[in-house]
Scaffold this active site. Structure first.
Site, PDB file in Angstrom:
ATOM      1  N   CYS A  64     104.716  85.519 -69.641  1.00 61.68           N
ATOM      2  CA  CYS A  64     105.127  84.551 -68.617  1.00 61.68           C
ATOM      3  C   CYS A  64     104.020  83.528 -68.371  1.00 61.68           C
ATOM      4  CB  CYS A  64     105.567  85.289 -67.357  1.00 61.68           C
ATOM      5  SG  CYS A  64     106.650  84.269 -66.340  1.00 61.68           S
ATOM      6  N   HIS A 110     109.522  88.922 -69.052  1.00 58.06           N
ATOM      7  CA  HIS A 110     108.694  90.109 -68.772  1.00 58.06           C
ATOM      8  C   HIS A 110     109.221  91.321 -69.546  1.00 58.06           C
ATOM      9  CE1 HIS A 110     106.199  88.486 -65.523  1.00 58.06           C
ATOM     10  NE2 HIS A 110     107.232  87.696 -65.313  1.00 58.06           N
ATOM     11  N   GLU A 154     107.800  93.964 -70.309  1.00 63.26           N
ATOM     12  CA  GLU A 154     107.311  95.249 -69.790  1.00 63.26           C
ATOM     13  C   GLU A 154     108.337  95.928 -68.884  1.00 63.26           C
ATOM     14  OE1 GLU A 154     106.341  92.264 -68.852  1.00 63.26           O
ATOM     15  OE2 GLU A 154     105.594  92.170 -66.802  1.00 63.26           O
TER      16      GLU A 154
HETATM   17  N1  GLN Z   1     103.638  81.059 -62.048  1.00 61.06           N
HETATM   18  C1  GLN Z   1     104.475  80.922 -63.205  1.00 61.06           C
HETATM   19  C2  GLN Z   1     105.865  80.447 -62.826  1.00 61.06           C
HETATM   20  O1  GLN Z   1     106.273  80.599 -61.686  1.00 61.06           O
HETATM   21  C3  GLN Z   1     104.546  82.211 -63.978  1.00 61.06           C
HETATM   22  C4  GLN Z   1     105.269  83.289 -63.268  1.00 61.06           C
HETATM   23  C5  GLN Z   1     105.040  84.647 -63.863  1.00 61.06           C
HETATM   24  O2  GLN Z   1     104.089  84.861 -64.601  1.00 61.06           O
HETATM   25  N2  GLN Z   1     105.864  85.609 -63.501  1.00 61.06           N
HETATM   26  O3  GLN Z   1     106.577  79.947 -63.649  1.00 61.06           O
END
Ligand code: GLN
Length: 541
Positions: free
Chosen positions: A380, A514, A516
């Site tokens: 992410c 994600h 995970e």
């Molecule tokens: N801060 C970034 C966003 O909001 C990444 C978010 C994250 O890593 N879950 O897009």
């Protein structure tokens, strides 16, 4: 007909109620029953989405886009049952719904009160949205004696009283501490906690007593006598070296048998825990070690990246290697210490994250991984920063940044103002609410053939869980490709990059989602299998 098992905790928090619920659920599944686990959280946030993971632990995201308590992650990892929005409520959510209705005048002039209105709402949650389950295990957050959990305790008391009492039971998880100066295990805290629970109208049927060593039979009998619980139902829960040993330990202590006995049920099939035995054995047998350096905002709270730690260990189970995770505080990284801090890496990972603080250190670490051919996994935020790093250092656009940090015309990563969700268009503005407004939950992505991503997944259409507000924009797609950085998966409309990779690198993959959250010990996620495999190869160089 569903049977209900309510799990409460006493004495102190963090006794592993969630793991206990998840382990019991797994045992019941192995006896041939269909289970569902739910979490009732007494805090006033509507959901944990806006809470700091450094305070409350990870925010777990479900397929259907709910931001939930991390215990739902344990439930899924242990049972394989996909959690839903309807499996987690908080006091905040209950009050929000009630107040909304009150403002609409739906209470017809009545006084709105904790009893019956709040308790009724909680009871409705307990048996809502079921699908032929045999057992519903409801874990109540917090510790008995907390003011804020009182409506929940009252609601489960009423639920038990109003329905056939043989269809629900109470399990109380307590602590039996060892006092080293006297060399004794102490039962008094458990006695007090059960006394408190009984004063609220709940007589526990089973006590799960956490201890760091065997609790002698005499002490267990004493607990039984003082707490009004049958001797066989005082069950010890001794600290285990790995959480994946807990189901087997509980079986050895007879927890599953006691539960089935209570409900007058037989096992539907002979218990075969090979799956859990294999997982525990792999952990014990693992041979060698890989060093994974996670570069993030360091947190002493292990729970802040719960699913990530678990998923890495699943990758280790698959590759039969121990995964040693080192946390590196990104704010402490600078050009002068980079090599020192990262040279032992078999793999570097930048996890999900928010905000500008520490982002430059993460970008330095990504550059180091790229230039030194060290396996790199960006999750992410870690994918977004990999895109910024590539634009800065390969395309020489030094001011490349994210609009999450600065209002800049050189944003490689920008606020998503709209995206397709099923048949609808989701829209956001710069001043939209922060709670529950990210691109959340499962979305499909289409993987390019002949890419590393395709090699890893072996599938063209994948579904992964998301939680982000910003997105890598497409402006640099062609110029990055010329420099060997490609996007190898996109949202089905082709607009949102989902995976970034460098084909010429040993293993350099950034994902906008994600992975995970979907990894399980007995079904490790393909990306974690592959990343740890690459790290293992690196460790042997
Ligand atoms: N801060 C970034 C966003 O909001 C990444 C978010 C994250 O890593 N879950 O897009």
């Amino acid at each position: 007909m569903a049977r209900f098992i309510f799990v409460t905790g006493g004495v102190v928090s963090s006794l592993g109620k969630g793991l206990a619920a998840a382990s019991l659920a797994s045992l019941l599944q192995h006896h041939g029953y269909k289970v569902r686990i739910r979490k009732l959280d007494p805090y006033l946030n509507v959901d944990p989405g806006t809470m700091s993971p450094y305070q409350h632990g990870e925010v777990y995201v479900t397929d259907d886009g709910a931001e939930t308590d991390l215990d739902l992650g344990h439930y899924e990892r242990f049972t394989g049952v996909i959690s839903k929005k309807s499996d987690n409520i908080t006091s905040g959510k209950v009050y929000q719904d009630i107040i909304k209705r009150e403002r609409k005048g739906e209470y017809l002039g009545g006084t709105v009160q904790v009893i019956p209105h709040v308790t009724n709402e909680i009871k409705k949650f307990i048996d809502n949205d079921l699908n032929d389950e045999d057992f519903i295990i409801c874990e109540i957050g917090g510790t008995i004696g907390d003011i804020e959990s009182l409506p929940f305790i009252e609601a489960i008391r009423q639920f038990h009283y109003e329905n056939d009492t043989e269809m629900s039971m109470f399990i109380h998880v307590t602590l039996v501490p060892y006092i080293s100066s006297s060399g004794e295990l102490k039962t008094k805290p458990t006695q007090h906690s059960v006394k408190e629970l009984r004063s609220l109208g709940i007589q526990p049927n089973i006590l799960l007593c956490r201890a760091d060593r065997e609790i002698p039979k005499d002490e267990r009998d004493k607990i039984a006598l003082f707490c009004n619980v049958s001797k066989d139902n005082v069950i010890q829960a001794i600290n285990a070296p790995s959480i994946y040993e807990v189901p087997i330990n509980f079986m050895n202590e007879g927890l599953d048998k006691r539960v089935l006995e209570y409900f007058n049920l037989d096992s539907k099939k002979s218990l075969d825990l090979k799956m859990w035995k294999n997982v525990s054995e792999y952990i014990l047998k693992s041979d060698g070690e890989v060093n994974i350096n996670i570069v993030g905002k360091y947190t002493g709270l292990a729970d802040a990246y719960k699913s990530l730690n678990e998923a890495l260990s699943h990758g280790g189970i698959f590759n039969k290697v121990k995964v040693k995770i080192n946390w590196i505080e990104s704010e402490d990284l600078s050009l002068s210490n980079l090599d020192d801090k990262l040279k032992n890496s078999d793999g570097i990972l930048v996890p999900g994250g928010f905000g500008k603080r520490g982002s430059e250190g993460k970008i330095l670490a990504i550059k180091y991984a790229r230039e030194n051919d060290i396996p790199y996994f960006g999750i992410c935020f870690g994918m977004q920063l990999a895109a910024i790093e590539a634009v800065r250092n390969l395309l020489n656009i030094n001011e490349a940044t994210s609009s999450e940090f600065d209002d800049s015309s050189s944003s490689v990563v920008g606020l998503m103002t709209e995206w397709a969700k099923e048949d609808q268009l989701e829209k956001r503005k710069i001043d939209s609410d922060l709670g529950g407004t990210m691109r959340l939950g499962a979305y499909d992505a289409i993987v390019e053939p002949e890419s590393k991503a395709f090699e890893i997944y072996g599938e063209k259409i994948i579904s992964e869980r998301h939680r982000h507000r910003y997105e890598v924009n497409n402006n640099y797609r062609d110029s990055l490709k010329e420099k060997g950085v490609i996007f190898s998966a996109f949202s089905p409309d082709g607009l949102l990059p989902e995976i970034l990779e460098i084909p010429s690198h040993t293993w350099f993959v950034g994902v906008q989602f994600h992975p995970e959250l979907k990894s399980k010990p007995f079904e490790p996620h393909p990306l974690f299998k592959s990343f740890i495999g690459a790290a293992l190869k690196k460790s042997k160089e």
